[in-house]
Write an enzyme that holds these catalytic residues in place. Structure first.
Site, PDB file in Angstrom:
ATOM      1  N   SER A   1     -67.335  13.666 -66.842  1.00 38.33           N
ATOM      2  CA  SER A   1     -68.432  14.105 -65.976  1.00 38.33           C
ATOM      3  C   SER A   1     -67.961  15.288 -65.145  1.00 38.33           C
ATOM      4  O   SER A   1     -66.770  15.383 -64.789  1.00 38.33           O
ATOM      5  CB  SER A   1     -68.867  12.973 -65.042  1.00 38.33           C
ATOM      6  OG  SER A   1     -69.745  13.448 -64.030  1.00 38.33           O
TER       7      SER A   1
ATOM      8  N   TYR B   1     -67.403   5.858 -59.775  1.00 37.05           N
ATOM      9  CA  TYR B   1     -67.763   6.458 -61.057  1.00 37.05           C
ATOM     10  C   TYR B   1     -66.922   7.708 -61.321  1.00 37.05           C
ATOM     11  O   TYR B   1     -66.362   7.878 -62.411  1.00 37.05           O
ATOM     12  CB  TYR B   1     -69.249   6.810 -61.064  1.00 37.05           C
ATOM     13  CG  TYR B   1     -69.713   7.510 -62.308  1.00 37.05           C
ATOM     14  CD1 TYR B   1     -69.932   6.812 -63.489  1.00 37.05           C
ATOM     15  CD2 TYR B   1     -69.941   8.890 -62.310  1.00 37.05           C
ATOM     16  CE1 TYR B   1     -70.361   7.455 -64.641  1.00 37.05           C
ATOM     17  CE2 TYR B   1     -70.375   9.546 -63.449  1.00 37.05           C
ATOM     18  CZ  TYR B   1     -70.584   8.826 -64.610  1.00 37.05           C
ATOM     19  OH  TYR B   1     -70.999   9.473 -65.756  1.00 37.05           O
TER      20      TYR B   1
END
Length: 252
Positions: free
Chosen positions: A144, A157
């Site tokens: 990400s 995350y």
């Protein structure tokens, strides 16, 4: 076209996984997609690949259930044999979860769920499938853009994705002797059904996040899938241990 080669995409029942399966199929690859329980979604991915002239099949896999990996490897071997192959050529580790919240709201269960899926599961899945991966194969881990920039409420995350990138660089060294390339693709804000489809369905969020990119918009799933397929191709055969951010220039 790189016909005759076989790719596996985890979490291929929707979003980035589906777009990746379609992109790999356009490059001439047979595609195995996995799903945790959404058999209908996985079948739609298979159908979309077959409609485009490719071959695909869906297998069930819970990436957080490490104990199930030996049985999955056996199922995968049987599918490879049905396609007249003995080895997997491309492994795309796309399956993952995101649980978001500020420091005080994150529970132990939340933390463990994210790490068990995104880090522990991915690592041991690579370990389980490494013997089935062809020499000269590719492993692509989906990270990400949040491993580079920050956003409140995303700490766990983001940390899980940063961990995947570090694991990938180390595995690039360990598996390099077999000619296996290990890289990460780091999507930026993308209009998928991830996190409840907020970025896909919320026009205000799309506008706000798009304004933070150099290209002035959020990404589309197909753009991430195309980048993964490009990284899996022979055109980038001298690239390993790297992180390719596909974010439209988010927060530069």
């Amino acid at each position: 076209m790189e016909s005759g080669r076989i790719a596996l995409v985890t979490g291929g029942n929707r979003g980035l996984g589906r777009a990746t399966a379609q992109a790999l199929a356009r490059h001439g690859r047979h595609v195995i997609v996995t799903h945790r329980g959404d058999a209908d979604g996985a079948e739609r991915t298979v159908e979309s690949v077959e409609e485009a002239g490719g071959k695909a099949v869906a297998l069930r896999l819970d990436i957080s259930d490490v104990a199930s990996f030996p049985a999955f490897a056996s199922d995968l071997t049987a599918q490879l044999e049905r396609w007249g192959a003995t080895r997997l050529d491309v492994l795309v580790n796309n399956a993952g979860i995101g649980l978001f919240g500020p420091l005080e709201a994150v529970t132990v269960d939340d933390f463990d769920a994210v790490m068990d899926t995104n880090v522990r599961g991915t690592f041991f899945f690579i370990q389980a499938l490494a013997p089935l991966l062809a020499d000269g194969g590719r492993i692509i881990n989906v990270s990400s853009s949040l491993s580079r920039h920050t956003s409140a409420g995303t700490s766990v995350y983001s940390a899980s994705k940063a961990a995947i990138e570090v694991l990938g660089r180390t595995l690039a060294v360990e598996l390099g002797g077999r000619g296996i390339r290990v890289n990460a693709v780091a999507p930026g804000p993308t209009a998928t059904d991830f996190n409840g489809g907020a970025m896909r369905d919320d026009a205000q969020m799309r506008e706000s996040l798009g304004a933070q990119t150099a290209l002035g918009r959020v990404g589309e799933p197909q753009e991430i899938g195309d980048a993964i397929a490009a990284l899996a191709s022979e055109n980038l055969r001298w690239v390993t241990g790297q992180r390719l951010e596909v974010s439209g220039g988010a927060l530069l």
